[in-house]
Design a protein around this motif. Sequence first.
Motif, PDB file in Angstrom:
ATOM      1  N   GLY A  40     -27.358  30.183  13.347  1.00 52.86           N
ATOM      2  CA  GLY A  40     -27.316  31.240  14.405  1.00 52.86           C
ATOM      3  C   GLY A  40     -26.181  31.068  15.509  1.00 52.86           C
ATOM      4  N   THR A  41     -26.379  29.909  15.994  1.00 55.70           N
ATOM      5  CA  THR A  41     -25.532  29.593  17.055  1.00 55.70           C
ATOM      6  C   THR A  41     -23.889  30.060  16.645  1.00 55.70           C
ATOM      7  OG1 THR A  41     -27.166  28.237  17.979  1.00 55.70           O
ATOM      8  CG2 THR A  41     -24.793  27.986  19.004  1.00 55.70           C
ATOM      9  N   THR A  42     -23.671  29.444  15.719  1.00 59.00           N
ATOM     10  CA  THR A  42     -22.231  29.409  15.236  1.00 59.00           C
ATOM     11  C   THR A  42     -21.944  31.030  14.829  1.00 59.00           C
ATOM     12  OG1 THR A  42     -22.313  27.286  14.302  1.00 59.00           O
ATOM     13  CG2 THR A  42     -20.527  28.756  13.532  1.00 59.00           C
ATOM     14  N   PHE A  43     -22.710  31.568  14.205  1.00 58.41           N
ATOM     15  CA  PHE A  43     -22.620  32.822  13.791  1.00 58.41           C
ATOM     16  C   PHE A  43     -22.279  33.945  15.246  1.00 58.41           C
ATOM     17  CE2 PHE A  43     -24.913  37.081  13.488  1.00 58.41           C
ATOM     18  CZ  PHE A  43     -23.909  37.644  12.534  1.00 58.41           C
ATOM     19  N   PHE A  44     -23.344  33.573  16.171  1.00 57.80           N
ATOM     20  CA  PHE A  44     -23.292  34.316  17.422  1.00 57.80           C
ATOM     21  C   PHE A  44     -21.929  34.129  18.157  1.00 57.80           C
ATOM     22  CE2 PHE A  44     -27.794  34.654  17.144  1.00 57.80           C
ATOM     23  CZ  PHE A  44     -28.204  35.715  16.601  1.00 57.80           C
ATOM     24  N   LYS A  45     -21.588  33.020  17.904  1.00 57.93           N
ATOM     25  CA  LYS A  45     -20.252  32.384  18.803  1.00 57.93           C
ATOM     26  C   LYS A  45     -19.252  33.246  18.276  1.00 57.93           C
ATOM     27  CE  LYS A  45     -17.839  28.452  20.526  1.00 57.93           C
ATOM     28  NZ  LYS A  45     -17.742  26.951  20.538  1.00 57.93           N
ATOM     29  N   GLN A  46     -19.224  32.989  16.819  1.00 55.27           N
ATOM     30  CA  GLN A  46     -17.925  33.548  16.304  1.00 55.27           C
ATOM     31  C   GLN A  46     -17.717  35.146  16.503  1.00 55.27           C
ATOM     32  OE1 GLN A  46     -17.820  32.058  12.222  1.00 55.27           O
ATOM     33  NE2 GLN A  46     -17.004  29.855  13.029  1.00 55.27           N
ATOM     34  N   SER A  47     -18.943  35.736  16.605  1.00 63.57           N
ATOM     35  CA  SER A  47     -19.088  36.953  16.709  1.00 63.57           C
ATOM     36  C   SER A  47     -18.564  37.623  18.029  1.00 63.57           C
ATOM     37  CB  SER A  47     -20.538  37.681  16.438  1.00 63.57           C
ATOM     38  OG  SER A  47     -20.709  37.423  15.126  1.00 63.57           O
ATOM     39  N   GLY A  48     -18.582  36.592  19.077  1.00 61.44           N
ATOM     40  CA  GLY A  48     -17.723  37.076  20.203  1.00 61.44           C
ATOM     41  C   GLY A  48     -19.064  36.991  21.464  1.00 61.44           C
ATOM     42  N   GLY A 101     -21.324  46.664  21.037  1.00 62.27           N
ATOM     43  CA  GLY A 101     -21.531  46.353  19.701  1.00 62.27           C
ATOM     44  C   GLY A 101     -22.121  44.943  19.565  1.00 62.27           C
ATOM     45  N   GLN A 102     -21.837  44.172  20.364  1.00 61.83           N
ATOM     46  CA  GLN A 102     -22.354  42.546  20.340  1.00 61.83           C
ATOM     47  C   GLN A 102     -24.021  42.868  20.751  1.00 61.83           C
ATOM     48  OE1 GLN A 102     -20.654  40.281  19.038  1.00 61.83           O
ATOM     49  NE2 GLN A 102     -18.923  41.844  18.995  1.00 61.83           N
ATOM     50  N   LYS A 103     -24.373  43.767  21.592  1.00 67.43           N
ATOM     51  CA  LYS A 103     -25.559  43.828  21.988  1.00 67.43           C
ATOM     52  C   LYS A 103     -26.489  44.336  21.000  1.00 67.43           C
ATOM     53  CE  LYS A 103     -25.058  44.049  27.214  1.00 67.43           C
ATOM     54  NZ  LYS A 103     -25.008  44.492  28.208  1.00 67.43           N
ATOM     55  N   LEU A 120     -25.523  44.181  17.840  1.00 65.82           N
ATOM     56  CA  LEU A 120     -25.831  43.155  16.703  1.00 65.82           C
ATOM     57  C   LEU A 120     -26.963  42.334  16.853  1.00 65.82           C
ATOM     58  CD1 LEU A 120     -24.139  41.650  14.232  1.00 65.82           C
ATOM     59  CD2 LEU A 120     -23.255  40.260  15.710  1.00 65.82           C
ATOM     60  N   VAL A 121     -27.055  41.654  18.064  1.00 65.17           N
ATOM     61  CA  VAL A 121     -28.037  40.896  18.217  1.00 65.17           C
ATOM     62  C   VAL A 121     -29.601  41.682  18.263  1.00 65.17           C
ATOM     63  CG1 VAL A 121     -29.211  39.682  20.351  1.00 65.17           C
ATOM     64  CG2 VAL A 121     -26.790  39.376  20.006  1.00 65.17           C
ATOM     65  N   ALA A 122     -29.483  42.924  18.688  1.00 69.32           N
ATOM     66  CA  ALA A 122     -30.790  43.781  18.548  1.00 69.32           C
ATOM     67  C   ALA A 122     -31.244  43.686  17.308  1.00 69.32           C
ATOM     68  CB  ALA A 122     -30.581  44.967  19.301  1.00 69.32           C
ATOM     69  N   PHE A 123     -30.391  43.854  16.209  1.00 70.78           N
ATOM     70  CA  PHE A 123     -30.620  44.323  14.697  1.00 70.78           C
ATOM     71  C   PHE A 123     -31.093  42.894  14.121  1.00 70.78           C
ATOM     72  CE2 PHE A 123     -28.719  48.291  15.063  1.00 70.78           C
ATOM     73  CZ  PHE A 123     -29.732  49.239  14.546  1.00 70.78           C
ATOM     74  N   VAL A 124     -30.387  41.817  14.662  1.00 69.41           N
ATOM     75  CA  VAL A 124     -30.911  40.357  14.182  1.00 69.41           C
ATOM     76  C   VAL A 124     -32.319  40.154  14.568  1.00 69.41           C
ATOM     77  CG1 VAL A 124     -30.486  37.984  14.453  1.00 69.41           C
ATOM     78  CG2 VAL A 124     -28.366  39.423  13.872  1.00 69.41           C
ATOM     79  N   CYS A 125     -32.654  40.481  15.922  1.00 69.87           N
ATOM     80  CA  CYS A 125     -33.922  40.347  16.276  1.00 69.87           C
ATOM     81  C   CYS A 125     -34.948  41.223  15.445  1.00 69.87           C
ATOM     82  CB  CYS A 125     -34.325  40.597  18.006  1.00 69.87           C
ATOM     83  SG  CYS A 125     -33.252  39.286  18.762  1.00 69.87           S
ATOM     84  N   ILE A 126     -34.733  42.252  15.257  1.00 70.81           N
ATOM     85  CA  ILE A 126     -35.585  43.354  14.374  1.00 70.81           C
ATOM     86  C   ILE A 126     -35.692  42.705  13.200  1.00 70.81           C
ATOM     87  CG2 ILE A 126     -35.827  45.363  13.604  1.00 70.81           C
ATOM     88  CD1 ILE A 126     -34.148  46.584  15.966  1.00 70.81           C
TER      89      ILE A 126
END
Length: 243
Positions: free
Chosen positions: A117-125, A188-190, A192-198
Amino acid sequence: MSAYRIPIAIQFVWAGVLAIGMLFLPESPRFLIKRGRDADAAHALARLVSSSETDPEIQAELEDIKANLRIEEELGESSYIDCFKNGPNKILLRSLTGIFLQAWQQLTGINFIFYYGTTFFKQSGIANPFTITIATAVVNVGMTIPALWAVDHVGRRSLLLIGAVGMLVCEYLVAIIGVTISVENQAGQKCLVAFVCIYIAFFASTWGPIAWVVTGEIYPLAVRAKAMSLSTASNWLWNFGIG
C-alpha cells in the motif's frame, strides 16, 4: 536503517511474550481425554475457565468431549483422499468449496494493499502514503466488528455476495481513477484513498472473517480436521504467491 530494525525489534518483544505465555498454557482437554488422562483433562479445563474440577458444568463439558471422541472413533480414521471422494454427503464439493473460498479470499487483492500500500499510494502521488496505510489498517480492524453481528443476522452467503459486489465496484473505480488522473490532482487522490478504504471495509466485514466461518461449518465430522487443513493451506499458498 531504523526503518526495518524497529518493526523487527517490536516483533521480538511480542514473540517473547507468546513464547513465555505458552509455558503457562495447559494442554488441550480433548487431547488429554484422547490419551486416557481424564483427571488431567478435568484439571486443564477447570483452569481454562477458572472453575473447580467438581463443577457440574465442567463435568458436563468433559462428557460432551468424550461423546464427540466416541463418535469420531466409530466413524474411523479418515485420510486426505477421503476429502476428494464424492457421495451422498458431497464431500468433494465441500472440500473444493472450502479450498476455493480461501483462495478467492486472498485473490480479492486485499494483501496488495496491506503489503504494498505504501508504495502504491506513493506512486499515485499521495503525499503521506504511510499515514494512509495506517488509516487502512484501522478501517480493516474496525469494520471486522460489524461482521460479528451480521454473520448470524444477515447470513453467510448474503454477506459473501454483498462483499464481492462491493469490492468489485471499488476496485474498478480505483483502477479508473489511478490511470485517468494526474498525480497533482488532489481531489482525485482523495477519491482514490476513499475508495480504497471503502473496499477494505467491504472485505473486513464480509470475506475477511466470513470465509473462515463457512469453512469451519461445511465439513462433516469424519473429515473436518483434514478438510480444514486443506482450506487453510489454500489460504496461505495464495497469500505466499501474492506476496
